[in-house]
Design a protein around this motif. Structure first.
Motif, PDB file in Angstrom:
ATOM      1  N   ALA A  85     -29.610  45.594  12.074  1.00 22.49           N
ATOM      2  CA  ALA A  85     -30.658  44.805  12.723  1.00 22.49           C
ATOM      3  C   ALA A  85     -30.518  44.865  14.240  1.00 22.49           C
ATOM      4  O   ALA A  85     -31.497  44.708  14.972  1.00 22.49           O
ATOM      5  CB  ALA A  85     -30.595  43.356  12.237  1.00 22.49           C
ATOM      6  N   VAL A  86     -29.288  45.103  14.700  1.00 26.73           N
ATOM      7  CA  VAL A  86     -29.009  45.218  16.137  1.00 26.73           C
ATOM      8  C   VAL A  86     -28.149  46.463  16.351  1.00 26.73           C
ATOM      9  O   VAL A  86     -27.167  46.663  15.641  1.00 26.73           O
ATOM     10  CB  VAL A  86     -28.272  43.963  16.664  1.00 26.73           C
ATOM     11  N   SER A  87     -28.529  47.290  17.333  1.00 27.35           N
ATOM     12  CA  SER A  87     -27.765  48.498  17.638  1.00 27.35           C
ATOM     13  C   SER A  87     -26.965  48.311  18.913  1.00 27.35           C
ATOM     14  O   SER A  87     -27.336  47.527  19.792  1.00 27.35           O
ATOM     15  CB  SER A  87     -28.718  49.687  17.815  1.00 27.35           C
ATOM     16  N   LYS A  88     -25.868  49.043  19.022  1.00 30.86           N
ATOM     17  CA  LYS A  88     -25.035  48.985  20.225  1.00 30.86           C
ATOM     18  C   LYS A  88     -25.858  49.425  21.437  1.00 30.86           C
ATOM     19  O   LYS A  88     -26.569  50.428  21.397  1.00 30.86           O
ATOM     20  CB  LYS A  88     -23.813  49.893  20.060  1.00 30.86           C
ATOM     21  N   GLY A  89     -25.770  48.656  22.528  1.00 31.18           N
ATOM     22  CA  GLY A  89     -26.502  48.964  23.745  1.00 31.18           C
ATOM     23  C   GLY A  89     -27.911  48.406  23.786  1.00 31.18           C
ATOM     24  O   GLY A  89     -28.585  48.479  24.819  1.00 31.18           O
ATOM     25  N   GLU A  90     -28.365  47.831  22.671  1.00 32.80           N
ATOM     26  CA  GLU A  90     -29.728  47.280  22.603  1.00 32.80           C
ATOM     27  C   GLU A  90     -29.800  45.932  23.324  1.00 32.80           C
ATOM     28  O   GLU A  90     -28.865  45.137  23.268  1.00 32.80           O
ATOM     29  CB  GLU A  90     -30.116  47.113  21.128  1.00 32.80           C
ATOM     30  N   ILE A  91     -30.920  45.697  24.012  1.00 31.60           N
ATOM     31  CA  ILE A  91     -31.174  44.398  24.625  1.00 31.60           C
ATOM     32  C   ILE A  91     -31.802  43.512  23.549  1.00 31.60           C
ATOM     33  O   ILE A  91     -32.839  43.856  22.970  1.00 31.60           O
ATOM     34  CB  ILE A  91     -32.120  44.507  25.837  1.00 31.60           C
ATOM     35  N   VAL A  92     -31.137  42.394  23.247  1.00 32.53           N
ATOM     36  CA  VAL A  92     -31.599  41.506  22.172  1.00 32.53           C
ATOM     37  C   VAL A  92     -31.817  40.101  22.717  1.00 32.53           C
ATOM     38  O   VAL A  92     -31.379  39.775  23.821  1.00 32.53           O
ATOM     39  CB  VAL A  92     -30.575  41.472  21.010  1.00 32.53           C
ATOM     40  N   GLU A  93     -32.497  39.315  21.911  1.00 29.45           N
ATOM     41  CA  GLU A  93     -32.808  37.936  22.307  1.00 29.45           C
ATOM     42  C   GLU A  93     -31.780  36.987  21.706  1.00 29.45           C
ATOM     43  O   GLU A  93     -31.643  36.893  20.495  1.00 29.45           O
ATOM     44  CB  GLU A  93     -34.210  37.576  21.806  1.00 29.45           C
ATOM     45  N   LEU A  94     -31.047  36.315  22.583  1.00 28.03           N
ATOM     46  CA  LEU A  94     -30.031  35.347  22.154  1.00 28.03           C
ATOM     47  C   LEU A  94     -30.607  33.937  22.252  1.00 28.03           C
ATOM     48  O   LEU A  94     -31.079  33.530  23.317  1.00 28.03           O
ATOM     49  CB  LEU A  94     -28.790  35.455  23.032  1.00 28.03           C
ATOM     50  N   THR A  95     -30.555  33.211  21.134  1.00 28.93           N
ATOM     51  CA  THR A  95     -31.004  31.823  21.104  1.00 28.93           C
ATOM     52  C   THR A  95     -29.778  30.921  21.046  1.00 28.93           C
ATOM     53  O   THR A  95     -28.938  31.070  20.145  1.00 28.93           O
ATOM     54  CB  THR A  95     -31.909  31.558  19.891  1.00 28.93           C
ATOM     55  N   VAL A  96     -29.669  30.015  22.005  1.00 28.49           N
ATOM     56  CA  VAL A  96     -28.547  29.073  22.068  1.00 28.49           C
ATOM     57  C   VAL A  96     -29.089  27.667  21.896  1.00 28.49           C
ATOM     58  O   VAL A  96     -30.034  27.270  22.590  1.00 28.49           O
ATOM     59  CB  VAL A  96     -27.799  29.181  23.421  1.00 28.49           C
ATOM     60  N   THR A  97     -28.518  26.922  20.941  1.00 26.69           N
ATOM     61  CA  THR A  97     -28.954  25.550  20.682  1.00 26.69           C
ATOM     62  C   THR A  97     -27.840  24.585  21.023  1.00 26.69           C
ATOM     63  O   THR A  97     -26.708  24.743  20.554  1.00 26.69           O
ATOM     64  CB  THR A  97     -29.361  25.384  19.199  1.00 26.69           C
ATOM     65  N   ARG A  98     -28.158  23.583  21.817  1.00 27.65           N
ATOM     66  CA  ARG A  98     -27.230  22.504  22.165  1.00 27.65           C
ATOM     67  C   ARG A  98     -27.953  21.189  21.950  1.00 27.65           C
ATOM     68  O   ARG A  98     -28.774  20.778  22.773  1.00 27.65           O
ATOM     69  CB  ARG A  98     -26.783  22.613  23.640  1.00 27.65           C
ATOM     70  N   GLY A  99     -27.693  20.571  20.808  1.00 31.78           N
ATOM     71  CA  GLY A  99     -28.402  19.335  20.467  1.00 31.78           C
ATOM     72  C   GLY A  99     -29.880  19.611  20.300  1.00 31.78           C
ATOM     73  O   GLY A  99     -30.281  20.455  19.509  1.00 31.78           O
ATOM     74  N   ALA A 100     -30.706  18.913  21.071  1.00 30.28           N
ATOM     75  CA  ALA A 100     -32.157  19.069  20.974  1.00 30.28           C
ATOM     76  C   ALA A 100     -32.679  20.164  21.897  1.00 30.28           C
ATOM     77  O   ALA A 100     -33.871  20.464  21.902  1.00 30.28           O
ATOM     78  CB  ALA A 100     -32.840  17.747  21.292  1.00 30.28           C
TER      79      ALA A 100
END
Length: 200
Positions: free
Chosen positions: A142-157
């Motif tokens: 689903a993700v390849s090395k060197g690929e720019i991906v979207e990181l979702t970070v959740t902290r509480g709400a």
């Protein structure tokens, strides 16, 4: 008196038709009855459970009184089938495939659900209407090395989404290492889908 094992016979239930069943008809519980028989006299193909029989279709015309064997039945099995021609190297998608019930035999390595398929490409040309087999496909991360991906970070709400670079490949559910494009800092996150990762 001492009872010898040779005097005892294990029994098994065989199933026979109560009425005539035409080829292609779906068999229901009211069409069959169980008959107790000595276990050692039963051919392997006749050792059936009610779940094998009910809902199956008759492979041929079955007169009343027919002792059922596996060869008489088209047993329903779920599998993934191609809807159109799929070229070698093509990415398999839900638009090209259909999960459906098939009556009869299937290759041993047939894929039973779209969920089991994941992301994959065809390693050979697949004709329309054929079952998809594990030997027909190559999993694609689903993700390849060197690929720019979207990181979702959740902290509480609060949820924040940023672009990061994957330093390794990963399949859905894998934990992989990522590099923050701006700071160069390395973080770990779980792959959630094509080009998407999550960190809680």
């Amino acid at each position: 008196q001492q009872v010898r094992g040779s005097l005892l016979d294990e029994t098994i239930t065989q199933y026979e038709t109560l009425t005539e069943i035409v080829a292609g008809a779906t068999i229901t519980g009211s069409m069959i009855q169980g008959v107790e028989t000595r276990y050692r006299n039963i051919p392997l193909g006749n050792r059936l459970a009610p779940s094998d029989i009910e809902g199956a279709k008759a492979a041929t015309d079955l007169p009343a009184g027919t002792v059922l064997s596996r060869a008489d039945l088209l047993i329903p099995r779920r599998a993934v089938f191609t809807l159109s021609l799929i070229g070698r190297g093509s990415l398999l998608s839900a638009e090209l495939l259909q999960e459906r019930i098939h009556y009869g035999e299937l290759p041993r390595d047939s894929i039973t659900s779209l969920r089991d398929l994941g992301r994959a490409t065809a390693i050979r040309q697949l004709a329309p209407g054929q079952p998809v087999r594990y030997s027909d496909i190559r999993p694609v991360p689903a993700v390849s090395k060197g690929e720019i991906v979207e990181l979702t970070v959740t902290r509480g709400a609060v949820t924040v989404t940023i672009d990061v670079e994957a330093t390794e490949q990963g399949f859905i559910g894998d934990q992989i290492e990522l590099r923050n494009i701006e700071s160069g800092r390395l973080v770990n996150a779980i792959v959630t889908g094509p080009g998407a990762v999550r960190r809680d």
